[in-house]
Design a protein around this motif. Structure first.
Motif, PDB file in Angstrom:
ATOM      1  N   LEU A  82       0.819  -1.232  -0.037  1.00  0.00           N
ATOM      2  CA  LEU A  82      -0.059  -0.089   0.050  1.00  0.00           C
ATOM      3  C   LEU A  82       0.860   1.296   0.108  1.00  0.00           C
ATOM      4  N   ASP A  83       2.014   1.164   0.474  1.00  0.00           N
ATOM      5  CA  ASP A  83       3.102   2.428   0.408  1.00  0.00           C
ATOM      6  C   ASP A  83       3.397   2.747  -0.976  1.00  0.00           C
ATOM      7  N   LEU A  84       3.124   1.924  -1.976  1.00  0.00           N
ATOM      8  CA  LEU A  84       3.279   2.154  -3.336  1.00  0.00           C
ATOM      9  C   LEU A  84       2.081   2.810  -4.012  1.00  0.00           C
ATOM     10  N   ALA A  85       0.994   3.180  -3.477  1.00  0.00           N
ATOM     11  CA  ALA A  85      -0.096   3.635  -4.009  1.00  0.00           C
ATOM     12  C   ALA A  85      -0.065   5.053  -4.545  1.00  0.00           C
ATOM     13  N   PHE A  86       0.951   5.775  -4.170  1.00  0.00           N
ATOM     14  CA  PHE A  86       1.199   6.931  -4.802  1.00  0.00           C
ATOM     15  C   PHE A  86       1.582   6.835  -6.366  1.00  0.00           C
ATOM     16  N   LEU A  87       2.129   5.620  -6.714  1.00  0.00           N
ATOM     17  CA  LEU A  87       2.398   5.339  -8.261  1.00  0.00           C
ATOM     18  C   LEU A  87       1.090   5.340  -8.989  1.00  0.00           C
ATOM     19  N   SER A  88      -0.065   5.128  -8.344  1.00  0.00           N
ATOM     20  CA  SER A  88      -1.229   5.160  -9.027  1.00  0.00           C
ATOM     21  C   SER A  88      -1.595   4.610 -10.222  1.00  0.00           C
ATOM     22  N   SER A  89      -1.056   3.360 -10.345  1.00  0.00           N
ATOM     23  CA  SER A  89      -1.135   2.409 -11.695  1.00  0.00           C
ATOM     24  C   SER A  89      -1.508   0.981 -11.165  1.00  0.00           C
ATOM     25  N   GLU A  90      -2.302   0.319 -12.093  1.00  0.00           N
ATOM     26  CA  GLU A  90      -2.526  -1.201 -11.763  1.00  0.00           C
ATOM     27  C   GLU A  90      -1.640  -2.044 -12.428  1.00  0.00           C
ATOM     28  N   GLU A  91      -0.421  -1.427 -13.397  1.00  0.00           N
ATOM     29  CA  GLU A  91       0.418  -2.435 -14.141  1.00  0.00           C
ATOM     30  C   GLU A  91       1.489  -2.799 -13.135  1.00  0.00           C
ATOM     31  N   ARG A  92       1.673  -4.031 -13.147  1.00  0.00           N
ATOM     32  CA  ARG A  92       2.762  -4.609 -12.367  1.00  0.00           C
ATOM     33  C   ARG A  92       3.392  -5.740 -13.098  1.00  0.00           C
ATOM     34  N   SER A  93       4.671  -6.030 -12.769  1.00  0.00           N
ATOM     35  CA  SER A  93       5.616  -7.174 -13.517  1.00  0.00           C
ATOM     36  C   SER A  93       6.350  -7.647 -12.257  1.00  0.00           C
ATOM     37  N   THR A  94       7.109  -8.616 -12.668  1.00  0.00           N
ATOM     38  CA  THR A  94       7.888  -9.335 -11.510  1.00  0.00           C
ATOM     39  C   THR A  94       9.287  -9.454 -11.780  1.00  0.00           C
ATOM     40  N   ARG A  95      10.167  -9.592 -10.967  1.00  0.00           N
ATOM     41  CA  ARG A  95      11.402 -10.095 -11.188  1.00  0.00           C
ATOM     42  C   ARG A  95      11.905 -10.924  -9.981  1.00  0.00           C
ATOM     43  N   ARG A  96      11.886 -12.271 -10.136  1.00  0.00           N
ATOM     44  CA  ARG A  96      12.173 -13.377  -9.369  1.00  0.00           C
ATOM     45  C   ARG A  96      10.709 -13.242  -8.532  1.00  0.00           C
ATOM     46  N   GLN A  97      10.973 -13.213  -7.172  1.00  0.00           N
ATOM     47  CA  GLN A  97       9.723 -13.215  -6.189  1.00  0.00           C
ATOM     48  C   GLN A  97       9.285 -11.402  -5.804  1.00  0.00           C
ATOM     49  N   HIS A  98       9.874 -10.777  -6.503  1.00  0.00           N
ATOM     50  CA  HIS A  98       9.469  -9.058  -6.380  1.00  0.00           C
ATOM     51  C   HIS A  98       8.362  -8.752  -7.278  1.00  0.00           C
ATOM     52  N   GLY A 113       8.901  -6.626   3.240  1.00  0.00           N
ATOM     53  CA  GLY A 113       8.342  -5.692   4.280  1.00  0.00           C
ATOM     54  C   GLY A 113       9.340  -4.626   4.766  1.00  0.00           C
ATOM     55  N   ARG A 114      10.629  -5.049   4.382  1.00  0.00           N
ATOM     56  CA  ARG A 114      11.679  -4.087   5.030  1.00  0.00           C
ATOM     57  C   ARG A 114      12.288  -2.867   4.057  1.00  0.00           C
ATOM     58  N   TYR A 115      12.284  -3.025   2.822  1.00  0.00           N
ATOM     59  CA  TYR A 115      12.651  -1.925   2.003  1.00  0.00           C
ATOM     60  C   TYR A 115      11.645  -1.380   1.059  1.00  0.00           C
ATOM     61  N   LEU A 116      11.645  -0.351   0.821  1.00  0.00           N
ATOM     62  CA  LEU A 116      10.704   0.239  -0.045  1.00  0.00           C
ATOM     63  C   LEU A 116      11.774   0.943  -1.328  1.00  0.00           C
ATOM     64  N   VAL A 117      11.635   0.426  -2.462  1.00  0.00           N
ATOM     65  CA  VAL A 117      12.630   0.541  -3.571  1.00  0.00           C
ATOM     66  C   VAL A 117      11.743   1.450  -4.659  1.00  0.00           C
ATOM     67  N   TYR A 118      12.342   2.682  -5.129  1.00  0.00           N
ATOM     68  CA  TYR A 118      11.653   3.530  -5.981  1.00  0.00           C
ATOM     69  C   TYR A 118      12.634   4.001  -6.898  1.00  0.00           C
ATOM     70  N   ALA A 119      12.267   4.076  -8.216  1.00  0.00           N
ATOM     71  CA  ALA A 119      13.119   4.552  -9.223  1.00  0.00           C
ATOM     72  C   ALA A 119      12.286   5.600 -10.293  1.00  0.00           C
ATOM     73  N   GLU A 120      12.816   6.512 -10.687  1.00  0.00           N
ATOM     74  CA  GLU A 120      12.215   7.273 -11.993  1.00  0.00           C
ATOM     75  C   GLU A 120      13.042   7.461 -12.979  1.00  0.00           C
ATOM     76  N   ARG A 121      12.628   6.999 -14.204  1.00  0.00           N
ATOM     77  CA  ARG A 121      13.369   6.703 -15.553  1.00  0.00           C
ATOM     78  C   ARG A 121      14.418   5.860 -15.333  1.00  0.00           C
ATOM     79  N   ASP A 122      14.037   4.932 -14.499  1.00  0.00           N
ATOM     80  CA  ASP A 122      15.066   3.828 -14.790  1.00  0.00           C
ATOM     81  C   ASP A 122      14.322   2.397 -14.081  1.00  0.00           C
TER      82      ASP A 122
END
Length: 170
Positions: A82-98, A113-122
């Protein structure tokens, strides 16, 4: 390798690490937190303000890296998807278990549940690889960490602007 600063990687022009846990323990910690809340209220989209403030209160350490045309952020604390709700998109992908949440020009993931990772244009693939132990963070960050260890964190800014032994004042 668990320190968010070591997880940024890449060719960064600027890297910053903020220990919010230590700041909260400082006598001026409450004042600093009020400033952070004010910044969020001023700069964030209105619908995201409350969620972003709640996420900030659960953040212990934040590392931000700025590259040529990219920004990568790794926060350490306690998070849910829910902490990623600001991305406001339903599009998801996976990388291994993430599970990676996609925004218009950005991506984010919550890891264990320990790290929140965010990237712009990358992408955040490199950060996820370092978190999973598939890429060694040391070659990219050892010189940076050595430089940080050589200079007291509270005096770094003041030394950079030519004020020896500067002090933080209210």
């Amino acid at each position: 390798a668990g320190d968010p600063l070591t997880l940024l990687g890449g060719d960064l022009l600027v890297a910053m690490r903020v220990d919010f846990g230590a700041i909260r323990q400082h006598p001026l910690g409450q004042a600093a937190e009020r400033v952070l809340v004010g910044m969020i209220r001023t700069g964030a989209p209105r619908e995201s303000v409350t969620a972003m403030i709640e996420t900030a209160t659960r953040t212990q350490v934040l590392a931000v890296g700025v590259g040529d045309q990219s920004l990568v952020m790794v926060a350490q604390g306690s998070y849910t998807p829910l902490d990623l709700a600001f991305l406001s998109s339903e599009e998801r992908s996976t990388r291994r278990q993430h599970v990676i949440q996609h925004g218009r020009r950005s991506v984010g993931a919550v890891v264990d549940g320990r790290y929140l990772v965010y990237a712009e244009r990358d992408t955040i693939d490199g950060v996820l690889d370092r978190l999973d132990g598939l890429e060694d963070p040391a070659p990219q960050t050892v010189p940076l960490q050595d430089a940080i260890a050589a200079v007291d964190g509270y005096h770094t800014y003041f030394a950079a602007v030519g004020v020896p032994l500067g002090e933080i004042r209210q």
